[in-house]
Design an enzyme around this catalytic site. Structure first.
Site, PDB file in Angstrom:
ATOM      1  N   GLY A  53       0.867  -1.173   0.000  1.00  0.00           N
ATOM      2  CA  GLY A  53       0.000   0.000   0.000  1.00  0.00           C
ATOM      3  C   GLY A  53       0.904   1.223   0.000  1.00  0.00           C
ATOM      4  N   ALA A  54       0.648   2.144  -0.941  1.00  0.00           N
ATOM      5  CA  ALA A  54       1.591   3.248  -1.177  1.00  0.00           C
ATOM      6  C   ALA A  54       1.978   4.021   0.093  1.00  0.00           C
ATOM      7  CB  ALA A  54       1.020   4.180  -2.248  1.00  0.00           C
ATOM      8  N   ARG A  97      10.296  -1.333  -5.177  1.00  0.00           N
ATOM      9  CA  ARG A  97       9.085  -1.312  -6.006  1.00  0.00           C
ATOM     10  C   ARG A  97       9.054   0.034  -6.747  1.00  0.00           C
ATOM     11  NH1 ARG A  97       3.545  -3.174  -3.396  1.00  0.00           N
ATOM     12  NH2 ARG A  97       3.124  -3.823  -5.532  1.00  0.00           N
ATOM     13  N   ASP A 248      -1.590   4.941  -6.263  1.00  0.00           N
ATOM     14  CA  ASP A 248      -0.147   4.765  -6.040  1.00  0.00           C
ATOM     15  C   ASP A 248       0.640   5.928  -6.602  1.00  0.00           C
ATOM     16  OD1 ASP A 248      -1.295   1.844  -6.007  1.00  0.00           O
ATOM     17  OD2 ASP A 248       0.642   1.842  -4.963  1.00  0.00           O
ATOM     18  N   ASN A 258      -3.102   2.781 -10.052  1.00  0.00           N
ATOM     19  CA  ASN A 258      -3.569   2.039  -8.876  1.00  0.00           C
ATOM     20  C   ASN A 258      -3.568   0.557  -9.246  1.00  0.00           C
ATOM     21  OD1 ASN A 258      -4.572   2.128  -6.113  1.00  0.00           O
ATOM     22  ND2 ASN A 258      -6.502   1.406  -6.940  1.00  0.00           N
ATOM     23  N   LYS A 259      -3.957  -0.269  -8.303  1.00  0.00           N
ATOM     24  CA  LYS A 259      -3.913  -1.723  -8.483  1.00  0.00           C
ATOM     25  C   LYS A 259      -4.552  -2.156  -9.808  1.00  0.00           C
ATOM     26  CE  LYS A 259      -2.343  -4.115  -6.466  1.00  0.00           C
ATOM     27  NZ  LYS A 259      -0.959  -4.548  -6.836  1.00  0.00           N
TER      28      LYS A 259
HETATM   29  O1  MRU Z   1       0.488  -3.953  -4.638  1.00  0.00           O
HETATM   30  P1  MRU Z   1      -0.120  -3.214  -3.480  1.00  0.00           P
HETATM   31  O2  MRU Z   1      -0.942  -4.070  -2.599  1.00  0.00           O
HETATM   32  O3  MRU Z   1       0.910  -2.416  -2.721  1.00  0.00           O
HETATM   33  O4  MRU Z   1      -1.091  -2.167  -4.176  1.00  0.00           O
HETATM   34  C1  MRU Z   1      -1.800  -1.271  -3.386  1.00  0.00           C
HETATM   35  C2  MRU Z   1      -2.738  -0.408  -4.123  1.00  0.00           C
HETATM   36  O5  MRU Z   1      -2.842  -0.438  -5.317  1.00  0.00           O
HETATM   37  C3  MRU Z   1      -3.506   0.592  -3.303  1.00  0.00           C
HETATM   38  O6  MRU Z   1      -4.758   0.822  -3.842  1.00  0.00           O
HETATM   39  C4  MRU Z   1      -2.719   1.899  -3.273  1.00  0.00           C
HETATM   40  O7  MRU Z   1      -1.405   1.679  -2.850  1.00  0.00           O
HETATM   41  C5  MRU Z   1      -3.347   2.914  -2.402  1.00  0.00           C
HETATM   42  S1  MRU Z   1      -3.191   2.537  -0.717  1.00  0.00           S
HETATM   43  C6  MRU Z   1      -3.834   3.757   0.219  1.00  0.00           C
END
Ligand code: MRU
Length: 358
Positions: A53-54, A97, A248, A258-259
């Site tokens: 999560g960012a 990452r 992100d 985003n994801k």
């Molecule tokens: O691969 P991840 O689990 O780190 O991806 C996370 C996301 O895409 C979240 O939606 C994003 O980081 C926002 S978190 C507040």
């Protein structure tokens, strides 16, 4: 320990020092804390999504580089050596990452804090470390405050009886506390609004099913897990009044990384006239990246798609697998960006610059 509700996702134990973080790979079945002390442990925890999560990644990196600096300082005879080793460790953590800009944002801020102190001629190492520690703790505390504010602004968009769809986990587990996309939900729920949240399971790593549904459900919110391909039918049936997701990285024109799967949800929401909101603090807003096309998208191992959750591989051995961790949602599909400074609207090129250009 069997609950995450009283623990911050990422924190620091100053007595050791060590970063203390919930190991998200084990959720929802087990709550275990990791203690991260070295740059390798921090890199591995971020790369393997133990901390993910960012915003949580950014906070982990900030607290982590302070912990590492403390050790490097003890091992370095000169200031030159200390700075050189610090920068090498920081660059190494930064390479874990590529997409979430919070990681490099937090490390850049910490590096600036270090180097600015050496601009003064006489500086004690002890005071340098203390200032670094304060900066890292400030990054953590600001995250908590920003998420709280996002909740206050975002809750105004939510009406009693709303069905809300979210994708991936932009919840407390992706931040220190509260979350970004979930913060308005917690707030609206706390105000007594009756809400129903649908969590996309979020293939391939299942952050929606494993993490978002777990944290919302354990907070007492009416929560339903759906497979990623199901949201269109729910929107068509009028069961979803809004979508809220995290981010992100937000490019200067309002395109949002985003994801993976987020852009598909946005396109479907647009088709059915369902408002699509992105929630995020200033930290993932990257005005130096002009558009979504300039965002580097992390590619991950294909085995996450074919093998990870299955007793036996679920696709033929040797078949091609494409596994980008993120996608980009066009600014044109975004109804608003909920930030700690209010809700931004299109044209984002202007609203982002106006609110976030320092
Ligand atoms: O691969 P991840 O689990 O780190 O991806 C996370 C996301 O895409 C979240 O939606 C994003 O980081 C926002 S978190 C507040």
């Amino acid at each position: 320990m069997d609950t995450i509700r009283d623990i911050d996702t990422v924190d620091i134990d100053l007595s050791e020092p060590a970063v203390v973080a919930i190991d998200q790979r084990l959720l929802p079945n087990e709550v275990r804390l990791l203690r991260l002390r070295t740059e390798e442990e921090i890199y591995d925890a971020i790369k393997a999504l133990a901390v993910r999560g960012a915003p949580a990644i950014g906070v982990c990196a900030a607290l982590g580089i302070y912990v590492v600096a403390e050790r490097i300082s003890r091992e370095s005879a000169s200031d030159e050596e200390f700075i050189k080793e610090y920068i090498a460790a920081s660059d190494y953590i930064d390479s874990s990452r590529p997409t979430a800009v919070n990681l490099s944002w937090a490390l850049r801020r910490m590096k600036k804090c270090l180097l600015t102190q050496y601009e003064t001629e006489e500086v004690e190492r002890e005071s340098v470390l203390l200032t670094l520690q304060r900066e890292a703790v400030a990054i953590r505390d600001e995250d908590i405050e920003m998420c709280k504010k996002i909740g206050e602004y975002g809750a105004e968009l939510i009406s009693d009886g709303d069905g809300i769809l979210t994708h991936c986990n932009a919840g407390r587990l992706a931040t220190v506390r509260y979350g970004t996309a979930t913060s308005p939900m917690y707030r609206a729920f706390g105000q007594g609004k009756n809400i129903k949240v649908y969590c996309d399971e979020t293939r391939p790593l299942l952050q929606g099913a494993r993490l978002t549904s777990y944290e919302l459900f354990s907070a007492g919110i009416d929560t339903t897990v759906i497979c990623d391909g199901m949201s269109a039918s729910l929107m068509r049936d009028g069961r979803i009044q809004m979508v809220i997701v995290g981010c992100d990285r937000v490019a200067a024109n309002g395109d949002v990384a985003n994801k993976i799967g987020t852009s598909m949800v946005a396109a479907v929401a647009h088709y059915y006239g369902v408002p699509f909101y992105v929630a995020g603090p200033g930290s993932p807003i990257d005005l130096s990246t002009p558009t979504g096309r300039d965002i580097v998208i992390e590619q991950r191992d294909g085995s996450e798609v074919t093998d990870k959750w299955y007793e036996k591989p679920m696709a033929p051995k040797g078949v091609g697998v494409y596994n980008p961790a993120f996608d980009v949602t066009d600014a044109a599909l975004i109804t608003g960006i909920i930030t700690e400074r209010g809700i931004l609207r299109a044209p984002y090129t202007e609203s982002l610059k106006e609110v976030f250009k320092k």
